[in-house]
Design a protein around this motif. Structure first.
Motif, PDB file in Angstrom:
ATOM      1  N   SER A 142      -8.596  18.436  35.806  1.00 60.47           N
ATOM      2  CA  SER A 142      -8.749  19.845  36.148  1.00 60.47           C
ATOM      3  C   SER A 142      -8.117  20.778  35.130  1.00 60.47           C
ATOM      4  CB  SER A 142      -8.180  20.098  37.545  1.00 60.47           C
ATOM      5  OG  SER A 142      -6.800  19.729  37.572  1.00 60.47           O
ATOM      6  N   PRO A 143      -6.944  20.471  34.508  1.00 59.10           N
ATOM      7  CA  PRO A 143      -6.402  21.403  33.519  1.00 59.10           C
ATOM      8  C   PRO A 143      -7.208  21.437  32.238  1.00 59.10           C
ATOM      9  CG  PRO A 143      -4.692  19.965  34.402  1.00 59.10           C
ATOM     10  CD  PRO A 143      -6.004  19.398  34.803  1.00 59.10           C
ATOM     11  N   ALA A 193      -0.101  35.374  30.083  1.00 61.44           N
ATOM     12  CA  ALA A 193       0.937  34.489  30.616  1.00 61.44           C
ATOM     13  C   ALA A 193       0.331  33.317  31.381  1.00 61.44           C
ATOM     14  CB  ALA A 193       1.887  35.276  31.513  1.00 61.44           C
ATOM     15  N   GLU A 194      -0.724  33.606  32.175  1.00 67.67           N
ATOM     16  CA  GLU A 194      -1.403  32.536  32.912  1.00 67.67           C
ATOM     17  C   GLU A 194      -2.023  31.535  31.946  1.00 67.67           C
ATOM     18  OE1 GLU A 194      -1.804  31.734  36.110  1.00 67.67           O
ATOM     19  OE2 GLU A 194      -0.474  33.328  36.820  1.00 67.67           O
ATOM     20  N   LEU A 195      -2.660  32.077  30.858  1.00 69.50           N
ATOM     21  CA  LEU A 195      -3.298  31.205  29.878  1.00 69.50           C
ATOM     22  C   LEU A 195      -2.273  30.335  29.176  1.00 69.50           C
ATOM     23  CD1 LEU A 195      -5.827  30.312  28.362  1.00 69.50           C
ATOM     24  CD2 LEU A 195      -5.472  32.255  26.806  1.00 69.50           C
ATOM     25  N   LYS A 199      -2.141  26.304  29.271  1.00 68.56           N
ATOM     26  CA  LYS A 199      -2.162  25.506  28.041  1.00 68.56           C
ATOM     27  C   LYS A 199      -0.967  24.551  27.988  1.00 68.56           C
ATOM     28  CE  LYS A 199      -4.830  28.627  25.092  1.00 68.56           C
ATOM     29  NZ  LYS A 199      -4.807  29.474  23.867  1.00 68.56           N
ATOM     30  N   GLY A 200       0.203  25.040  28.426  1.00 67.52           N
ATOM     31  CA  GLY A 200       1.378  24.160  28.447  1.00 67.52           C
ATOM     32  C   GLY A 200       1.213  22.998  29.415  1.00 67.52           C
ATOM     33  N   ASN A 202      -1.609  21.816  30.400  1.00 64.23           N
ATOM     34  CA  ASN A 202      -2.651  20.953  29.845  1.00 64.23           C
ATOM     35  C   ASN A 202      -2.075  20.017  28.790  1.00 64.23           C
ATOM     36  OD1 ASN A 202      -5.123  19.846  29.298  1.00 64.23           O
ATOM     37  ND2 ASN A 202      -5.788  21.515  27.969  1.00 64.23           N
ATOM     38  N   ALA A 203      -1.209  20.524  27.909  1.00 65.18           N
ATOM     39  CA  ALA A 203      -0.600  19.693  26.875  1.00 65.18           C
ATOM     40  C   ALA A 203       0.276  18.601  27.487  1.00 65.18           C
ATOM     41  CB  ALA A 203       0.223  20.576  25.931  1.00 65.18           C
ATOM     42  N   LYS A 204       1.068  18.989  28.523  1.00 66.38           N
ATOM     43  CA  LYS A 204       1.923  17.997  29.181  1.00 66.38           C
ATOM     44  C   LYS A 204       1.101  16.903  29.833  1.00 66.38           C
ATOM     45  CE  LYS A 204       5.728  21.204  30.156  1.00 66.38           C
ATOM     46  NZ  LYS A 204       6.521  21.864  31.219  1.00 66.38           N
ATOM     47  N   LEU A 205       0.022  17.299  30.554  1.00 66.89           N
ATOM     48  CA  LEU A 205      -0.812  16.313  31.219  1.00 66.89           C
ATOM     49  C   LEU A 205      -1.536  15.413  30.215  1.00 66.89           C
ATOM     50  CD1 LEU A 205      -2.304  18.506  34.074  1.00 66.89           C
ATOM     51  CD2 LEU A 205      -0.625  16.679  34.305  1.00 66.89           C
ATOM     52  N   THR A 206      -1.982  16.009  29.091  1.00 63.42           N
ATOM     53  CA  THR A 206      -2.647  15.211  28.045  1.00 63.42           C
ATOM     54  C   THR A 206      -1.691  14.181  27.479  1.00 63.42           C
ATOM     55  OG1 THR A 206      -4.066  17.081  27.505  1.00 63.42           O
ATOM     56  CG2 THR A 206      -3.920  15.310  25.895  1.00 63.42           C
ATOM     57  N   ALA A 207      -0.445  14.583  27.209  1.00 65.08           N
ATOM     58  CA  ALA A 207       0.555  13.637  26.687  1.00 65.08           C
ATOM     59  C   ALA A 207       0.847  12.536  27.700  1.00 65.08           C
ATOM     60  CB  ALA A 207       1.838  14.397  26.329  1.00 65.08           C
ATOM     61  N   ALA A 208       0.944  12.925  28.977  1.00 63.86           N
ATOM     62  CA  ALA A 208       1.201  11.923  30.016  1.00 63.86           C
ATOM     63  C   ALA A 208       0.039  10.938  30.144  1.00 63.86           C
ATOM     64  CB  ALA A 208       1.441  12.622  31.348  1.00 63.86           C
TER      65      ALA A 208
END
Length: 363
Positions: A142-143, A193-195, A199-200, A202-208
């Motif tokens: 979803s992100p 701010a929402e974007l 994005k943050g 999304n980056a965390k979930l991608t790394a995980a």
């Protein structure tokens, strides 16, 4: 926990157990010196059917029945099946064809039950895994969608930039209403701010996700090792459960053996008493034999003495016969002598009478 409540023997028979020679794959190698008990076991916790046989405390058969197994009757009293997990082929030699047919019937029955149990287990696993996979996939993906990053058309309006034509104000003015330029700047900062937050995330979930993907292989290897260890432990537990499950059979066999031993001891005691009686009879017979030999010797001596006496008696009879002949001859001679004497006496009597007459005539 009592293992007999988990796994129970549901059918038992007796047979000679064989395994295929692992080198030639042609010859049968006997694994039991005599006929042993072969039992079907049912594990109610795992819904598994197994064939187990013990030779003493050693498990010579520990085969889990699977839907792809087949029991083949190769002769009137012999049957076999292949176990891919144990990497061998088991063979059973029965005492009669009826026992073989009964075992084959139970094999087919429990094989079908194992197939149905496997299908039910797979259905449960699919029903359990499908919702969790969908929810996990939705959470991870979803992100990364454009809608989650930039918002939907309803959320972001026509464009995130400052509008060239400001919207019409509300029909009812407010005294605390902010100027339009100030309101537009606040909206832009809010969406930026929402974007940035999206994005943050999304980056965390991608790394995980990348880290999880990298660890999947390692987890699979660990899972395989755990499964092998669990299988080994399960086999060991199976052997112990099998020993515990056959305790009743062993106890009954022990009781039968004890009865048999008692009967044999009684029979042995009777044989010993009979042997003692026979020994006494043999001793009596030996005494009788000694007496018989003594009497035989005495009889021989008596017979020899009898022969001697018979010889003496014969001599005496001969002597008596001779004496009788001599006496007869003496009697004959005496009789002739008496006759002669009688004649002489008669002559003398006549002479006397003549002389008497002469004397009388002369006087």
């Amino acid at each position: 926990m009592d293992t007999t409540e988990v796994e129970q023997p549901i059918f038992s028979t007796r047979a000679h157990v064989f395994q295929i020679d692992p080198t030639t794959k042609k010859n049968w190698v006997p694994t039991s010196k005599h006929a042993v008990t072969v039992s079907y076991f049912y594990d109610s916790t795992r819904n598994v059917y197994r064939i187990i046989s013990l030779d003493g405390s050693k498990a010579i058969i520990n085969s889990t029945i699977t839907p792809n197994m087949t029991f083949t009757k190769t002769s009137q009293k012999f049957g076999q099946w292949a176990d891919s997990r144990a990497n061998t082929v088991y063979g059973l030699g029965f005492s009669s064809e009826n026992h073989l047919l009964k075992f084959a019937e139970k094999f087919a029955e429990f094989k079908e039950a194992a197939r149905l149990a496997k299908e039910k287990s797979q259905e449960k696993m699919e029903l359990t895994s499908t919702p969790s996979q969908e929810s996990a996939t939705g959470d991870l993906q979803s992100p990364l969608t454009p809608e989650s990053i930039n918002g939907t058309d309803d959320e972001r309006g026509t464009t995130p930039e400052t509008p060239q034509h400001p919207p019409e104000p509300h029909a009812e003015p407010s005294q605390n209403q902010l100027p339009f330029s100030h309101s537009s700047s606040s909206i832009n900062k809010h969406w930026e701010a929402e974007l940035a937050a999206l994005k943050g995330n999304n980056a965390k979930l991608t790394a995980a996700l990348l880290e999880s993907t990298a660890n999947v292989k390692q987890w699979k290897q660990q899972l395989a090792a755990y499964q092998e260890e669990a299988e080994r432990l399960h086999k060991r537990v199976t052997e112990l459960e099998c020993v515990s499950g056959q305790t009743t059979v062993i106890k009954s066999q022990k009781t039968e053996l004890n009865h048999t031993i008692e009967e044999l001891e009684l029979a042995l005691k009777g044989k010993e008493e009979e042997l003692e009686r026979l020994k006494e009879e043999v001793e009596s017979a030996n005494e009788f034999q000694t007496q018989k030999e003594s009497l035989t010797q005495k009889l021989q001596e008596t017979e020899e003495r009898n022969q001697t006496l018979e010889a003496q008696l014969g001599e005496l009879e001969q002597r008596l016969e001779g004496s009788q002949l001599e006496r007869e001859a003496f009697r004959k001679s005496l009789r002739s002598l008496l006759e002669l004497l009688d004649g002489k006496i008669f002559e003398l009597t006549e002479l006397r009478d003549s002389l008497a007459r002469l004397i009388e005539g002369s006087s």
